[in-house]
Design an enzyme around this catalytic site. Sequence first.
Site, PDB file in Angstrom:
ATOM      1  N   ASP A  51      -0.463   5.265   5.441  1.00 38.37           N
ATOM      2  CA  ASP A  51      -1.761   5.434   4.795  1.00 38.37           C
ATOM      3  C   ASP A  51      -2.667   4.222   4.982  1.00 38.37           C
ATOM      4  OD1 ASP A  51      -0.782   7.795   3.808  1.00 38.37           O
ATOM      5  OD2 ASP A  51      -1.222   7.350   1.708  1.00 38.37           O
ATOM      6  N   HIS A 109      -7.576  10.265   5.049  1.00 40.24           N
ATOM      7  CA  HIS A 109      -7.264   9.622   3.759  1.00 40.24           C
ATOM      8  C   HIS A 109      -8.547   9.226   3.022  1.00 40.24           C
ATOM      9  CE1 HIS A 109      -4.576   8.016   0.827  1.00 40.24           C
ATOM     10  NE2 HIS A 109      -4.822   6.737   1.067  1.00 40.24           N
ATOM     11  N   HIS A 137     -11.497   5.571  -0.214  1.00 35.39           N
ATOM     12  CA  HIS A 137     -10.332   5.510  -1.105  1.00 35.39           C
ATOM     13  C   HIS A 137     -10.677   5.705  -2.581  1.00 35.39           C
ATOM     14  CE1 HIS A 137      -6.206   4.160  -2.324  1.00 35.39           C
ATOM     15  NE2 HIS A 137      -5.915   4.685  -1.144  1.00 35.39           N
ATOM     16  N   HIS A 156       2.305   1.897   4.120  1.00 34.03           N
ATOM     17  CA  HIS A 156       0.949   1.465   4.451  1.00 34.03           C
ATOM     18  C   HIS A 156       1.020   0.438   5.579  1.00 34.03           C
ATOM     19  CE1 HIS A 156       0.721   2.777   0.217  1.00 34.03           C
ATOM     20  NE2 HIS A 156      -0.548   3.067   0.454  1.00 34.03           N
TER      21      HIS A 156
END
Length: 257
Positions: A68, A119, A123, A213
């Site tokens: 991610d 994604h 965010h 990540h």
Amino acid sequence: MPEYRKKFKVTAVAAAVTALALTLGGCSMDTTSPSAARDSGSDAKPLSLSAAGGTDCAKAKCIALTFDAGPGKDTPKLLDTLKEKQVHATFFLLGKNHVVKHPDVVRRIAAEGHEVANHTWSHHRLDELGTDEIRNELSRTQEAIAKITGSRPTLMRPPQGRTSDDVTSVSRELGLAQILWSATAKDYSTTDSELIRKRILDQAGSDGIILLHDIYDGTVPAVPGIIDELTKRGYTFVTVPELLAPGKANPGEVYRP
């Protein structure tokens, strides 16, 4: 620490709390497991798996490696590792300061056979936004990725795993399925690569989806050990679409092991 990493550290803490709540307390949202997705497409198996030479995750011990919030400075090194290990992963890319900053890396991710996914743009927690804002967060990243790779993603991961009826509706409109996870290393909280490796290995299971990540310093160095050990345990690494095949990820639907 750069400002955007501070932001991710705060939101990642909340994500861990959310994941724990989903695991221990249950979840009111309807979700579809990988096995249920496969069953829904079982009639297509001879064509989509056998003819294509793909892995049949109804028989094999499959697990999906996902990353991610990249790409970041360490993503090229990660791609080198995945190429060496002959593993394909799924990358849930962040638009602002990532996709637009590293177009060559995005192009490489796609060219080397990895799944490129969404994604959001910046965010934000999508469940706290209105439909127009949700659409903006997702569509801007869709367009940015399409401009680079020529294709729009079909998968997205909501920040912190938070979704809602509005998120589902907009995702369906944009052709995006929602993908959650079953294993996370809390790699935002440590630079200890061995600890990251251990946390993932402790949580790994068949039909699992691993969340890491590639923007945190300890994560990319942990990946070779994760791949090697899980391979020894008999796992086959697949992308999320491969995990669901011969079923397909339906837009708007939430998938969770």
